[in-house]
Design a protein around this motif. Structure first.
Motif, PDB file in Angstrom:
ATOM      1  N   GLN A  92       6.514  51.860 -23.949  1.00  0.00           N
ATOM      2  CA  GLN A  92       7.561  51.074 -24.600  1.00  0.00           C
ATOM      3  C   GLN A  92       7.072  50.341 -25.844  1.00  0.00           C
ATOM      4  O   GLN A  92       7.867  49.844 -26.625  1.00  0.00           O
ATOM      5  N   PHE A  93       5.740  50.304 -26.035  1.00  0.00           N
ATOM      6  CA  PHE A  93       5.192  49.673 -27.235  1.00  0.00           C
ATOM      7  C   PHE A  93       4.944  50.689 -28.358  1.00  0.00           C
ATOM      8  O   PHE A  93       4.756  50.293 -29.509  1.00  0.00           O
ATOM      9  N   GLN A  94       4.919  51.949 -28.021  1.00  0.00           N
ATOM     10  CA  GLN A  94       4.592  52.971 -29.013  1.00  0.00           C
ATOM     11  C   GLN A  94       5.633  52.985 -30.141  1.00  0.00           C
ATOM     12  O   GLN A  94       6.833  52.967 -29.896  1.00  0.00           O
ATOM     13  N   GLY A  95       5.136  53.009 -31.369  1.00  0.00           N
ATOM     14  CA  GLY A  95       6.019  53.017 -32.532  1.00  0.00           C
ATOM     15  C   GLY A  95       6.480  51.651 -32.978  1.00  0.00           C
ATOM     16  O   GLY A  95       7.109  51.518 -34.032  1.00  0.00           O
ATOM     17  N   GLY A  96       6.183  50.612 -32.196  1.00  0.00           N
ATOM     18  CA  GLY A  96       6.562  49.257 -32.567  1.00  0.00           C
ATOM     19  C   GLY A  96       5.452  48.554 -33.325  1.00  0.00           C
ATOM     20  O   GLY A  96       4.412  49.145 -33.635  1.00  0.00           O
ATOM     21  N   ALA A  97       5.680  47.267 -33.622  1.00  0.00           N
ATOM     22  CA  ALA A  97       4.743  46.525 -34.466  1.00  0.00           C
ATOM     23  C   ALA A  97       4.344  45.206 -33.826  1.00  0.00           C
ATOM     24  O   ALA A  97       5.156  44.540 -33.181  1.00  0.00           O
ATOM     25  N   PHE A  98       3.095  44.834 -34.021  1.00  0.00           N
ATOM     26  CA  PHE A  98       2.625  43.492 -33.707  1.00  0.00           C
ATOM     27  C   PHE A  98       2.534  42.697 -35.012  1.00  0.00           C
ATOM     28  O   PHE A  98       2.071  43.230 -36.037  1.00  0.00           O
ATOM     29  N   VAL A  99       2.966  41.447 -34.959  1.00  0.00           N
ATOM     30  CA  VAL A  99       2.955  40.579 -36.144  1.00  0.00           C
ATOM     31  C   VAL A  99       2.194  39.304 -35.812  1.00  0.00           C
ATOM     32  O   VAL A  99       2.497  38.625 -34.827  1.00  0.00           O
ATOM     33  N   GLY A 100       1.200  38.974 -36.631  1.00  0.00           N
ATOM     34  CA  GLY A 100       0.465  37.721 -36.478  1.00  0.00           C
ATOM     35  C   GLY A 100       1.159  36.621 -37.255  1.00  0.00           C
ATOM     36  O   GLY A 100       1.269  36.693 -38.480  1.00  0.00           O
ATOM     37  N   GLU A 101       1.637  35.593 -36.536  1.00  0.00           N
ATOM     38  CA  GLU A 101       2.351  34.468 -37.150  1.00  0.00           C
ATOM     39  C   GLU A 101       1.424  33.249 -37.179  1.00  0.00           C
ATOM     40  O   GLU A 101       1.156  32.632 -36.155  1.00  0.00           O
ATOM     41  N   HIS A 102       0.964  32.917 -38.365  1.00  0.00           N
ATOM     42  CA  HIS A 102      -0.007  31.843 -38.543  1.00  0.00           C
ATOM     43  C   HIS A 102       0.566  30.478 -38.176  1.00  0.00           C
ATOM     44  O   HIS A 102      -0.162  29.583 -37.747  1.00  0.00           O
ATOM     45  N   GLY A 103       1.858  30.288 -38.328  1.00  0.00           N
ATOM     46  CA  GLY A 103       2.506  29.061 -37.894  1.00  0.00           C
ATOM     47  C   GLY A 103       3.026  28.209 -39.028  1.00  0.00           C
ATOM     48  O   GLY A 103       2.511  28.204 -40.148  1.00  0.00           O
ATOM     49  N   SER A 104       4.078  27.453 -38.731  1.00  0.00           N
ATOM     50  CA  SER A 104       4.825  26.706 -39.742  1.00  0.00           C
ATOM     51  C   SER A 104       4.124  25.432 -40.185  1.00  0.00           C
ATOM     52  O   SER A 104       3.308  24.864 -39.469  1.00  0.00           O
TER      53      SER A 104
ATOM     54  N   PRO B  58      -3.220  32.676 -35.276  1.00  0.00           N
ATOM     55  CA  PRO B  58      -3.456  34.098 -35.532  1.00  0.00           C
ATOM     56  C   PRO B  58      -3.166  34.484 -36.973  1.00  0.00           C
ATOM     57  O   PRO B  58      -2.240  33.961 -37.594  1.00  0.00           O
ATOM     58  N   VAL B  59      -3.965  35.392 -37.482  1.00  0.00           N
ATOM     59  CA  VAL B  59      -3.779  35.885 -38.860  1.00  0.00           C
ATOM     60  C   VAL B  59      -3.670  37.411 -38.804  1.00  0.00           C
ATOM     61  O   VAL B  59      -2.623  37.958 -38.521  1.00  0.00           O
ATOM     62  N   GLY B  60      -4.769  38.107 -39.049  1.00  0.00           N
ATOM     63  CA  GLY B  60      -4.732  39.557 -39.070  1.00  0.00           C
ATOM     64  C   GLY B  60      -4.669  40.160 -37.686  1.00  0.00           C
ATOM     65  O   GLY B  60      -5.248  39.634 -36.730  1.00  0.00           O
ATOM     66  N   VAL B  61      -3.970  41.280 -37.559  1.00  0.00           N
ATOM     67  CA  VAL B  61      -3.886  42.027 -36.303  1.00  0.00           C
ATOM     68  C   VAL B  61      -4.166  43.497 -36.604  1.00  0.00           C
ATOM     69  O   VAL B  61      -3.837  43.996 -37.689  1.00  0.00           O
ATOM     70  N   ALA B  62      -4.769  44.188 -35.639  1.00  0.00           N
ATOM     71  CA  ALA B  62      -5.082  45.607 -35.835  1.00  0.00           C
ATOM     72  C   ALA B  62      -5.322  46.255 -34.483  1.00  0.00           C
ATOM     73  O   ALA B  62      -5.693  45.586 -33.511  1.00  0.00           O
ATOM     74  N   MET B  63      -5.120  47.569 -34.408  1.00  0.00           N
ATOM     75  CA  MET B  63      -5.397  48.332 -33.193  1.00  0.00           C
ATOM     76  C   MET B  63      -6.783  48.954 -33.315  1.00  0.00           C
ATOM     77  O   MET B  63      -7.091  49.610 -34.321  1.00  0.00           O
ATOM     78  N   ASP B  64      -7.632  48.738 -32.302  1.00  0.00           N
ATOM     79  CA  ASP B  64      -8.976  49.299 -32.385  1.00  0.00           C
ATOM     80  C   ASP B  64      -8.986  50.763 -31.960  1.00  0.00           C
ATOM     81  O   ASP B  64      -7.938  51.365 -31.674  1.00  0.00           O
ATOM     82  N   ARG B  65     -10.159  51.350 -31.926  1.00  0.00           N
ATOM     83  CA  ARG B  65     -10.285  52.784 -31.664  1.00  0.00           C
ATOM     84  C   ARG B  65      -9.653  53.187 -30.336  1.00  0.00           C
ATOM     85  O   ARG B  65      -9.063  54.263 -30.207  1.00  0.00           O
ATOM     86  N   ALA B  66      -9.733  52.301 -29.327  1.00  0.00           N
ATOM     87  CA  ALA B  66      -9.178  52.606 -28.006  1.00  0.00           C
ATOM     88  C   ALA B  66      -7.698  52.289 -27.887  1.00  0.00           C
ATOM     89  O   ALA B  66      -7.072  52.631 -26.884  1.00  0.00           O
ATOM     90  N   GLY B  67      -7.164  51.631 -28.911  1.00  0.00           N
ATOM     91  CA  GLY B  67      -5.752  51.252 -28.855  1.00  0.00           C
ATOM     92  C   GLY B  67      -5.519  49.867 -28.315  1.00  0.00           C
ATOM     93  O   GLY B  67      -4.380  49.509 -27.977  1.00  0.00           O
ATOM     94  N   ALA B  68      -6.572  49.040 -28.223  1.00  0.00           N
ATOM     95  CA  ALA B  68      -6.407  47.631 -27.869  1.00  0.00           C
ATOM     96  C   ALA B  68      -6.031  46.851 -29.118  1.00  0.00           C
ATOM     97  O   ALA B  68      -6.354  47.249 -30.243  1.00  0.00           O
ATOM     98  N   LEU B  69      -5.369  45.707 -28.919  1.00  0.00           N
ATOM     99  CA  LEU B  69      -4.966  44.860 -30.037  1.00  0.00           C
ATOM    100  C   LEU B  69      -6.067  43.860 -30.343  1.00  0.00           C
ATOM    101  O   LEU B  69      -6.510  43.110 -29.466  1.00  0.00           O
ATOM    102  N   LEU B  70      -6.503  43.826 -31.612  1.00  0.00           N
ATOM    103  CA  LEU B  70      -7.439  42.816 -32.092  1.00  0.00           C
ATOM    104  C   LEU B  70      -6.680  41.784 -32.905  1.00  0.00           C
ATOM    105  O   LEU B  70      -5.831  42.138 -33.737  1.00  0.00           O
ATOM    106  N   VAL B  71      -6.992  40.503 -32.688  1.00  0.00           N
ATOM    107  CA  VAL B  71      -6.302  39.406 -33.376  1.00  0.00           C
ATOM    108  C   VAL B  71      -7.336  38.471 -33.984  1.00  0.00           C
ATOM    109  O   VAL B  71      -8.162  37.890 -33.263  1.00  0.00           O
ATOM    110  N   ALA B  72      -7.325  38.318 -35.298  1.00  0.00           N
ATOM    111  CA  ALA B  72      -8.198  37.364 -35.970  1.00  0.00           C
ATOM    112  C   ALA B  72      -7.574  35.976 -35.892  1.00  0.00           C
ATOM    113  O   ALA B  72      -6.417  35.791 -36.263  1.00  0.00           O
ATOM    114  N   ASP B  73      -8.342  35.011 -35.419  1.00  0.00           N
ATOM    115  CA  ASP B  73      -7.878  33.640 -35.195  1.00  0.00           C
ATOM    116  C   ASP B  73      -8.741  32.703 -36.032  1.00  0.00           C
ATOM    117  O   ASP B  73      -9.906  32.469 -35.722  1.00  0.00           O
TER     118      ASP B  73
END
Length: 447
Positions: A349-361, A404-419
């Motif tokens: 259900q996540f395939q084809g969707g997007a993760f968004v890093g929201e740094h905050g207001s 959170p700032v940058g987000v990316a999928m690693d080689r295995a398909g896990a989500l990486l989040v730069a904080d």
């Protein structure tokens, strides 16, 4: 002036003691209902006091998922670029230092934000992290570039690493598996400098590797510094990596970040930070596809053809050209990161969707953002409600343990989040290492 300063302090205090809050449901999605703009002597302000996570703490993942620290004790990690061999390139970065001192209220903002991180200085460098034993934790760290001017965007084409610094796009000879780079060169200069209102310069390569796309934010909120200060800004530039030739690809994008191509297509997407000082619930930041030659409104209009009456002179002709974005993320989320799910360990259900890093207001009296959300896609377009996926960045006292700032999928398909407040890179996987069942819960209603 003293009255304004006291007002600002009071609003900051109000924001600091507020709990995380979501705007009403009409504020996000493909067809948001926008409230009327408000005018203020001093705009709403609320900034979460950054404290960081303790050694035994981490953000909270959606049900069915788990969070581990891929890396800790970093110095403002902003962007992550996973490589096919499993290595991860990281941009540690902070602004040039004077990006928020253009107006009296920005002096206050800069003092609060800048002073909050006095114990940790931005690395302003490029790292390579390696998980040598495959346990999901980086155990080796190499410095690829020891010093740069506020580096942010990262891309690799063939044997070249490209870095978007605040004032230039750089290229470094780089071989996959190596732990060093060759002598860098400037591909092309970018609008920037010591006073750079939006200093982040994100970068993505086209699917065929023939072009680079660079996001360049505006140098103001609504051209209060004059249009001459906005040359080649509030735009995405297309750059030829071979000779540095560039052109305006799309305009009217106040602060474009998270540049990514939708999987299997030539459709460029980005997340955009919109204008401030029109109220707690205006203007929504957004996720949108970006069309060649298109104009998206800034500064004359927002979210399509909603006219901003503060901008002079008015330009009805430019308003008429403004394209409505695809998807509102909510007001002042400060979305900075975007990545698409394309294979790997994430459930179907996540395939084809997007993760968004929201740094905050900061331009709200009640916090918004400070999380990673999942946005479902259908037919290559965002749809439905954004779903909180990684939360817990704000504690019950209104402190920001992370942002959170940058987000990316690693080689295995896990989500990486730069904080960049937690000084960590978080790795989110299905619990137990297998695809989890069930989608994350929907965004809670307004309170």
């Amino acid at each position: 002036m003293r009255t304004r300063l006291l007002t600002a302090a009071a609003l900051l205090a109000l924001g600091a003691c507020s709990k995380p809050h979501f705007a009403g449901e009409e504020q996000y999605g493909p067809n948001p209902r926008l409230p009327k703009p408000q005018q203020f002597l001093f705009p709403p302000m609320g900034i979460a006091n950054p404290t960081g996570f303790k050694a035994n703490e981490a953000p909270t993942a959606a049900p069915g998922f788990q969070v581990t620290a891929f890396a800790r004790d970093l110095n403002f990690p902003r962007r992550v670029l996973p490589l096919p061999n499993g290595d991860v390139i990281v941009a540690e970065s902070g602004g040039p230092g004077l990006e928020h001192v253009l107006r009296p209220k920005d002096i206050i903002f800069n003092l609060v934000i800048g002073g909050a991180h006095a114990s940790v200085k931005p690395g302003n460098r490029i790292l390579l992290l390696r998980d040598s034993n495959g346990d999901g934790v980086a155990d080796q760290k190499f410095v690829l570039v020891p010093k740069m001017a506020s580096p942010f965007g990262l891309a690799v084409i063939g044997s070249t690493l490209y870095v978007g610094a605040t004032d230039a796009l750089w290229a470094f000879p780089f071989t996959a598996g190596a732990t060093s780079v060759g002598q860098g060169r400037i591909v092309t200069s970018l609008p920037g400098g010591p006073i750079d209102h939006h200093w982040t310069k994100d970068v993505v390569a086209s699917p065929d590797g023939s072009k680079l796309y660079v996001g360049v934010g505006s140098n103001s909120n609504i051209v209060e510094n004059g249009l001459e200060a906005e040359h080649n800004r509030a735009a995405i530039l297309e750059v030829d990596p071979k000779n540095g030739a560039s052109r305006l690809f799309a305009t009217g994008l106040r602060n474009p970040n998270g540049l990514q191509f939708y999987p299997g297509s030539n459709t460029l997407f980005a997340v955009i930070n919109e204008r401030d000082e029109l109220g707690n619930n205006l203007v929504p930041d957004y996720l949108t596809s970006v069309k060649d030659g298109a104009h998206y409104g800034w500064p004359w209009s927002y979210y399509g053809q909603h006219v901003d009456v503060r901008v002079h002179p008015q330009r009805p002709d430019m308003v008429a050209k403004a394209i409505k974005p695809d998807y509102a993320l909510g007001p002042h989320t400060a979305a900075l990161g975007l990545t698409f799910v394309n294979g790997g360990m994430m459930p179907a259900q996540f395939q084809g969707g997007a993760f968004v890093g929201e740094h905050g207001s900061w331009d709200r009296t009640v916090f918004y953002g400070y999380q990673v959300v999942f946005v479902p896609f259908a037919g290559g377009k965002p749809t439905g409600k954004p779903m909180p996926f990684l939360t817990g960045f704000i504690d019950g006292k209104g402190n920001a343990r992370g942002r959170p700032v940058g987000v990316a999928m690693d080689r295995a398909g896990a989500l990486l989040v730069a904080d960049d407040v937690g000084q960590a890179i978080w790795r989110v996987t299905p619990a137990g290492g297998a695809p989890a069942g069930g989608a994350p819960a929907a965004r809670p209603p307004a309170r």
